[in-house]
Design an enzyme around this catalytic site. Structure first.
Site, PDB file in Angstrom:
ATOM      1  N   SER A 148       4.747   1.947   8.076  1.00 19.43           N
ATOM      2  CA  SER A 148       4.382   0.889   7.130  1.00 19.43           C
ATOM      3  C   SER A 148       5.571   0.506   6.258  1.00 19.43           C
ATOM      4  CB  SER A 148       3.232   1.353   6.228  1.00 19.43           C
ATOM      5  OG  SER A 148       2.046   1.506   6.963  1.00 19.43           O
ATOM      6  N   HIS A 199       0.823  -1.219   0.000  1.00 19.42           N
ATOM      7  CA  HIS A 199       0.000   0.000   0.000  1.00 19.42           C
ATOM      8  C   HIS A 199       0.854   1.265   0.000  1.00 19.42           C
ATOM      9  CE1 HIS A 199       0.627  -0.008   4.456  1.00 19.42           C
ATOM     10  NE2 HIS A 199       0.471   1.310   4.325  1.00 19.42           N
ATOM     11  N   ASP A 209      -0.158  -7.642   1.708  1.00 19.47           N
ATOM     12  CA  ASP A 209       0.311  -6.263   1.553  1.00 19.47           C
ATOM     13  C   ASP A 209       1.834  -6.252   1.478  1.00 19.47           C
ATOM     14  OD1 ASP A 209       0.406  -3.497   1.504  1.00 19.47           O
ATOM     15  OD2 ASP A 209       0.175  -3.283   3.684  1.00 19.47           O
TER      16      ASP A 209
END
Length: 403
Positions: free
Chosen positions: A341, A200, A241
């Site tokens: 992230s 993402h 992801d």
């Protein structure tokens, strides 16, 4: 970095095994049902070996007499034994619900036995596992990956500053998402040309919009452009992801720049202590990005706890224990946050001090670090690792683990 339970599985390598099945018997009070067999492998082997078909894994009896505490049976609202005897573990109880089934009613989880373990005396040539004192590991200087020049001392949200060469595989990604607007993510060096990050972070982003920094904040800091972006073909956020980025320049490894291992068959058991690392926000609101790389020690938490925490969310159907792990504390206080992230859930091998990339930081609650809702991490082992190895050549071979 507001660095954001699967139960403890203690593995013994090379133990002698029982050869006489007649010596095998259950030792719990009450019935050894399926719940006990799935509590932890260690627990099932110790207390329910006959019912759980683990007789062949029992150590050979010796003349030494030991005293063990027999656990109480699991009844409604009664806590299970803690999964660890020290250093932090997990337990749960089951309040009676309309389903009237102790195996399927929602569980109430709790952190337990968080006091430090007694200091272990390491044999010559071995070190304590980083950030731990109760067990030792063998350094593997010949390993082509997973080195860490310094011992770990701190924790990320609920974390503290890392030393400059503490995590030499860490990459800082600055991503132009619109003119004059940049987002921040992490990535993990796995070879001199490739790094693993979260899908993402770079989904829909052209390679020329991503700037990578290695050895960030040191005199050897490098700013690199990205020549290729590859998102996993089955990308789901959260769930699958994960993505790869290729550097435009081949890296030279040194004290501040090196690669982390892939799992290579290593299983990350429940309640294993690992580290999360990143430059993300050190508080939930307002966002306050860290100027120095942050690190935090976390536990891998049980998938059942993770599943309950995200039940009812629109993406909950995409989550499986094969795809994701949860990490942190049941009671919160340590977590990944905005900007973390793509960074690692980094763990040390059971057979050495080398670090491997167990999972990639993916998703968590907006508040960062609340009780009862841990962060989600995309697992690397299994299908994702096979996908990576199908693209990146020259990675460490062999199979690791202590089962």
């Amino acid at each position: 970095m507001f660095i954001r339970l699967v139960f403890g599985l203690l593995l013994v390598c090379g133990a002698a095994m029982v050869t006489d099945a007649s010596e095998c018997k259950d030792t719990t009070i009450g019935k050894c049902g399926i719940l006990w067999c799935h509590w932890t492998r260690e627990f099932a082997i110790k207390y329910c070996p006959k019912s759980c078909n683990y007789c062949h894994l029992l150590p050979t009896p010796t003349t030494t007499t030991t005293t063990t505490t027999t656990p109480a049976p699991l009844n409604w609202n009664q806590f299970t034994p803690c999964s660890r005897s020290c250093g932090g573990g997990t337990r749960y109880r089951v309040p009676q619900c309309t389903l009237n089934n102790i195996d399927t009613c929602p569980r109430v989880y709790q952190d337990c036995k968080e006091q430090p373990c007694p200091l272990a005396t390491c044999p010559t040539g071995e070190n304590h596992y980083y950030g731990l004192r109760g067990s030792c590991c063998k350094p593997s200087p010949s390993d082509p990956c997973g080195g860490n020049p310094r011992p770990v001392a701190g924790r990320v949200f609920g974390g503290q500053d890392a030393m400059l060469n503490q995590w030499p595989f860490m990459v800082r990604l600055e991503i132009e998402i619109a003119p004059g607007q940049r987002s921040l993510c992490g990535a993990n060096i796995i070879s001199k040309e490739w790094a693993v990050t979260a899908g993402h972070c770079i989904d829909g982003i052209a390679a020329n919009k991503i700037t990578a920094f290695v050895a960030y904040g040191t005199a050897d800091q490098l700013q690199l452009s990205i020549s290729q972006v590859i998102i996993h073909p089955d990308y789901l956020y959260p769930g699958i992801d994960i993505a790869l980025i290729k550097f435009s320049t081949v890296l030279t490894y040194n004290e501040y720049v090196s690669n982390i291992c892939l799992p290579n068959g290593e299983e990350t058991e429940d309640d294993k202590k690992c580290y999360i690392v990143g430059w993300g926000s050190v508080q939930p609101t307002p966002v306050l990005l860290a100027t120095t790389l942050q690190q935090a020690k976390v536990r891998k938490l049980p998938y059942r706890f993770c599943e309950q925490a995200y039940s009812g969310r629109t993406f909950s159907g995409d989550l499986t224990d094969e795809r994701v792990s949860c990490a942190g504390r049941v009671g919160g206080g340590v977590d990944a946050c905005v900007g973390d992230s793509g960074g690692p859930l980094a763990c040390q091998r059971c057979s050495s001090c080398s670090w491997y990339l167990a999972a990639v930081t993916s998703f968590g609650p907006v508040q960062c670090g609340p009780a009862g809702t841990p962060g989600l991490y995309t697992n690397v082992a299994g299908k994702n690792e096979a996908w990576i190895r199908g693209i990146v050549t020259g990675l460490q071979s062999g199979t690791f683990g202590c089962q």
